[in-house]
Motif scaffolding. Sequence first.
Motif, PDB file in Angstrom:
ATOM      1  N   ASP A   1       0.818  -1.207   0.000  1.00  0.00           N
ATOM      2  CA  ASP A   1       0.000   0.000   0.000  1.00  0.00           C
ATOM      3  C   ASP A   1       0.852   1.258   0.000  1.00  0.00           C
ATOM      4  O   ASP A   1       2.048   1.227   0.273  1.00  0.00           O
TER       5      ASP A   1
ATOM      6  N   THR B   1      -5.500   6.340  -1.035  1.00  0.00           N
ATOM      7  CA  THR B   1      -4.750   5.165  -0.607  1.00  0.00           C
ATOM      8  C   THR B   1      -4.740   4.176  -1.758  1.00  0.00           C
ATOM      9  O   THR B   1      -5.800   3.777  -2.233  1.00  0.00           O
TER      10      THR B   1
ATOM     11  N   SER C   1      -3.643   0.431  -3.047  1.00  0.00           N
ATOM     12  CA  SER C   1      -3.343  -0.895  -2.501  1.00  0.00           C
ATOM     13  C   SER C   1      -3.223  -1.890  -3.639  1.00  0.00           C
ATOM     14  O   SER C   1      -4.080  -1.943  -4.518  1.00  0.00           O
TER      15      SER C   1
ATOM     16  N   SER D   1      -8.573  -1.908   4.893  1.00  0.00           N
ATOM     17  CA  SER D   1      -7.889  -0.779   5.531  1.00  0.00           C
ATOM     18  C   SER D   1      -8.500  -0.440   6.857  1.00  0.00           C
ATOM     19  O   SER D   1      -9.454  -0.949   7.270  1.00  0.00           O
TER      20      SER D   1
END
Length: 161
Positions: A63, A72, A74, A161
Amino acid sequence: MTVHKLILDDVFEEVECTLIGIHCTIEDYRLAYLLNKHLGISLSRKSLDLDFNERKCAFSIFDWEDTKQLETWSLVSNVFKTEVYQSGNQSSLFDTQQSIIKTTYLIPEQKAVNYFLKINNTFNLNKEKQILNNIIKIPLVATAFSIDINQLKSKDNLIFS
């Protein structure tokens, strides 16, 4: 006695994200390096893998948090292979064991996908196409395509997450 009714429509909102399926045969760390190089991101391996089914399968996860864009990124593996030993013919003089490779998928309805790139942000169509084109330009990637996360039956497996 009065009855109180709670309405939870706003609590369980759909998380908007971009999901890209990547089909390739390279190792996860090498793909993360190539994505970092071609997309200008900094994916790094998490210390713990994504673990399911009482530790019977684990999926590697990388990540990166983009603090400027508040995103974010990933990269998670879709395939976990393990070797299972099964006893062979019982009528034999020698105890023989056969090894069988058992394959488990994070998202079973997408078996052609080796890795998922999940971005916790929705992009306009041009930005998403630009990301896809940059991934397809990587020489060792066979193909990459956009996936509608709302059409997946096992989309809960993508909440990590």
